[in-house]
Design a protein around this motif. Sequence first.
Motif, PDB file in Angstrom:
ATOM      1  N   UNK A 193      10.714   7.664  79.911  1.00 48.01           N
ATOM      2  CA  UNK A 193      11.516   7.900  80.712  1.00 48.01           C
ATOM      3  C   UNK A 193      12.795   6.979  81.178  1.00 48.01           C
ATOM      4  N   UNK A 194      13.950   7.497  80.984  1.00 51.53           N
ATOM      5  CA  UNK A 194      14.975   6.285  81.253  1.00 51.53           C
ATOM      6  C   UNK A 194      15.163   5.794  82.725  1.00 51.53           C
ATOM      7  N   UNK A 195      14.870   6.824  83.424  1.00 52.29           N
ATOM      8  CA  UNK A 195      15.103   6.462  84.886  1.00 52.29           C
ATOM      9  C   UNK A 195      13.613   6.239  85.679  1.00 52.29           C
ATOM     10  N   UNK A 196      13.658   5.472  86.773  1.00 53.39           N
ATOM     11  CA  UNK A 196      12.414   5.097  87.351  1.00 53.39           C
ATOM     12  C   UNK A 196      12.501   6.256  88.488  1.00 53.39           C
ATOM     13  N   UNK A 197      11.742   7.409  88.708  1.00 58.22           N
ATOM     14  CA  UNK A 197      11.953   8.080  89.833  1.00 58.22           C
ATOM     15  C   UNK A 197      10.540   8.439  90.663  1.00 58.22           C
ATOM     16  N   UNK A 215       9.112  10.617  94.538  1.00 60.18           N
ATOM     17  CA  UNK A 215       9.622  11.431  95.686  1.00 60.18           C
ATOM     18  C   UNK A 215      11.081  12.113  95.385  1.00 60.18           C
ATOM     19  N   UNK A 216      11.213  12.658  94.404  1.00 57.03           N
ATOM     20  CA  UNK A 216      12.558  13.022  94.148  1.00 57.03           C
ATOM     21  C   UNK A 216      13.710  12.374  94.189  1.00 57.03           C
ATOM     22  N   UNK A 217      13.627  10.899  94.047  1.00 56.11           N
ATOM     23  CA  UNK A 217      14.798   9.988  94.176  1.00 56.11           C
ATOM     24  C   UNK A 217      14.661   8.914  93.023  1.00 56.11           C
ATOM     25  N   UNK A 218      15.682   8.546  92.670  1.00 63.32           N
ATOM     26  CA  UNK A 218      15.897   7.465  91.353  1.00 63.32           C
ATOM     27  C   UNK A 218      16.175   6.092  92.072  1.00 63.32           C
ATOM     28  N   UNK A 219      15.487   5.192  91.556  1.00 61.81           N
ATOM     29  CA  UNK A 219      15.348   3.681  92.025  1.00 61.81           C
ATOM     30  C   UNK A 219      16.341   3.011  91.154  1.00 61.81           C
ATOM     31  N   UNK A 220      17.069   2.383  91.899  1.00 68.05           N
ATOM     32  CA  UNK A 220      18.245   1.474  91.132  1.00 68.05           C
ATOM     33  C   UNK A 220      17.606   0.553  90.333  1.00 68.05           C
ATOM     34  N   UNK A 221      18.204   0.247  89.208  1.00 66.42           N
ATOM     35  CA  UNK A 221      17.835  -0.720  88.157  1.00 66.42           C
ATOM     36  C   UNK A 221      17.857  -2.114  88.808  1.00 66.42           C
ATOM     37  N   UNK A 222      18.827  -2.204  89.729  1.00 70.51           N
ATOM     38  CA  UNK A 222      18.927  -3.770  90.470  1.00 70.51           C
ATOM     39  C   UNK A 222      17.642  -3.828  91.232  1.00 70.51           C
ATOM     40  N   UNK A 223      17.002  -2.776  91.878  1.00 73.37           N
ATOM     41  CA  UNK A 223      15.649  -2.989  92.427  1.00 73.37           C
ATOM     42  C   UNK A 223      14.706  -3.349  91.648  1.00 73.37           C
ATOM     43  N   UNK A 224      14.556  -2.855  90.466  1.00 73.87           N
ATOM     44  CA  UNK A 224      13.663  -3.253  89.545  1.00 73.87           C
ATOM     45  C   UNK A 224      13.785  -4.644  89.087  1.00 73.87           C
ATOM     46  N   UNK A 225      15.068  -5.179  88.756  1.00 78.03           N
ATOM     47  CA  UNK A 225      15.264  -6.549  88.433  1.00 78.03           C
ATOM     48  C   UNK A 225      14.976  -7.573  89.479  1.00 78.03           C
ATOM     49  N   UNK A 226      15.038  -7.162  90.697  1.00 75.89           N
ATOM     50  CA  UNK A 226      14.738  -7.864  91.780  1.00 75.89           C
ATOM     51  C   UNK A 226      13.322  -8.183  91.984  1.00 75.89           C
ATOM     52  N   UNK A 227      12.473  -6.974  91.792  1.00 75.14           N
ATOM     53  CA  UNK A 227      11.222  -7.105  91.858  1.00 75.14           C
ATOM     54  C   UNK A 227      10.608  -7.921  90.814  1.00 75.14           C
ATOM     55  N   UNK A 228      10.964  -7.814  89.703  1.00 76.56           N
ATOM     56  CA  UNK A 228      10.639  -8.657  88.583  1.00 76.56           C
ATOM     57  C   UNK A 228      10.828 -10.245  88.859  1.00 76.56           C
ATOM     58  N   UNK A 229      11.933 -10.310  89.397  1.00 75.00           N
ATOM     59  CA  UNK A 229      12.202 -11.802  89.904  1.00 75.00           C
ATOM     60  C   UNK A 229      11.378 -12.250  90.992  1.00 75.00           C
ATOM     61  N   UNK A 230      10.994 -11.581  91.937  1.00 73.97           N
ATOM     62  CA  UNK A 230      10.299 -11.779  93.046  1.00 73.97           C
ATOM     63  C   UNK A 230       8.884 -12.165  92.490  1.00 73.97           C
ATOM     64  N   UNK A 231       8.124 -11.300  91.710  1.00 71.43           N
ATOM     65  CA  UNK A 231       6.979 -11.662  91.253  1.00 71.43           C
ATOM     66  C   UNK A 231       6.886 -12.635  90.170  1.00 71.43           C
ATOM     67  N   UNK A 232       7.813 -12.840  89.562  1.00 72.49           N
ATOM     68  CA  UNK A 232       7.882 -13.751  88.487  1.00 72.49           C
ATOM     69  C   UNK A 232       7.854 -15.170  89.160  1.00 72.49           C
ATOM     70  N   UNK A 233       8.800 -15.440  90.188  1.00 68.61           N
ATOM     71  CA  UNK A 233       8.999 -16.758  90.777  1.00 68.61           C
ATOM     72  C   UNK A 233       7.691 -16.898  91.736  1.00 68.61           C
ATOM     73  N   UNK A 234       7.032 -15.970  92.194  1.00 72.12           N
ATOM     74  CA  UNK A 234       5.829 -16.105  93.011  1.00 72.12           C
ATOM     75  C   UNK A 234       4.713 -16.596  92.225  1.00 72.12           C
ATOM     76  N   UNK A 235       4.650 -16.048  91.053  1.00 73.95           N
ATOM     77  CA  UNK A 235       3.492 -16.526  90.152  1.00 73.95           C
ATOM     78  C   UNK A 235       3.792 -17.893  89.598  1.00 73.95           C
TER      79      UNK A 235
END
Length: 463
Positions: free
Chosen positions: A347-351, A353-373
Amino acid sequence: MFIQNLQYKLHKLNTAQIITLSFAGVIFVGGLILWLPFCTAAGQTTSFSDAMFTATTCVCVTGLVTVTTATHWSQIGKLVILLLIQIGGIGLIALASVIFISLNKKISLKNRRMIQESYNLEQMSGLVTVVRKVVLCVFAAEGIGAVGYAFCFVPEFGLVKGLGQAVFTAVSAFCNAGIDLLGENSLADYVTNPLVNVTTMGLIIASGLGFNVWWDLGERIKLVFQKKLSPGRLFRTLRLQSKLVLTTTGILLLGGTICILLFEYKNPDTLGSLSFGQKLMAAAFQSVTTRTAGFFTVAQGALTSGSVMICLFLMLVGGSPMGTAGGVKTTTLAVLVLSIIANLRGKKDVEVYGRKIRSSYIRSAQVVVGMAVSVLLISVLGIFAIMPDAPFVDVLYELTSAIGTVGLSRGLTAVLNTPAKWIVIFTMYLGRIGPLTLGAAVVSRAQKRTKDVHLAEENIMIG
């Protein structure tokens, strides 16, 4: 001239930089106060590193301690510790705003924007109301928790000391600090006490959900009581943030409880000697406390390898945004897992509960986990460079606890030398202000100078 230059420089700082420097400033001042002789109990001495370590663990609401809080500090020192915990739990931005409101001072546009960004709010309207609600929720929850603890501590310690223990423990539990005045065994003496266990777990879970989830749930429950909303539709009408937080929190708490119960069921040093009901309660407590609380009812050094792995994961995840818990947050984990599932399904979009999650949130999540690790790995290597003979599991457990602002330890904190203490101090500090906040504070000026340049693409091999 110096004051004017300082004011000019402070005015040019962004929110991330102000938060970063504010926490550092409060830690430094708190450490200096705890270093003073009147904060130390008679017959005890406090080194500068121990004072700073204690101030950091309080403001960062972590719970790792190099000295026994109950016996090392004087009454004044314990009051300072309680105040630092409360400052760390409420948050510096909210506390400063409350002071402005109490003095009938107008909150400037810059400060309003700072409140908005620190609480990740979508709009600037009603910020004063938000701050008031946060502080009210904190004190109300701590008050309820203190009453619960009082029923146990007052009969045991007497009225004055019992109330003091109840208030201190309630503040520490709700702020997820994990510091207590009960001695070196934390809540281990109350492993079979349902009142202490339920009160502590309730405070930890409530504070770990986040205030915005509280308010969202409160609004829906109010509609249910007014018969404007059916109970069956309550969850479906919640905001996406609340749904993700509640779902992820439930899965982690239930999964952690079941895994720890299975791994420790026959362990004589942890749950082996307890009845089934007591085992279930102790396993649930361990699952809850790893979500950045720091209290314990079973010896952490006696946990099996399976339980240690589960606890490491839970400590790194932590609680939810806009609460008092640390870690990379439940929503971060949810977004990453949903992103992986979406990619596996093509799938192209992350969905969800009937909602699409913004790509910016996905990038932020990757940065948070990457920096924490990254911070975790660097800290672990730093400890081994200073203490090469330290047990690997104990070091990893300690530093994961520090970056997640949990406060659980397998005994390494007490034997840390001075350079190692400063590594843990730095790790706790980064864990509290958040890797993303620190990264934004450092690169903000560079981002302003960087032009949006689109380069040619080229294929690479992944996996």
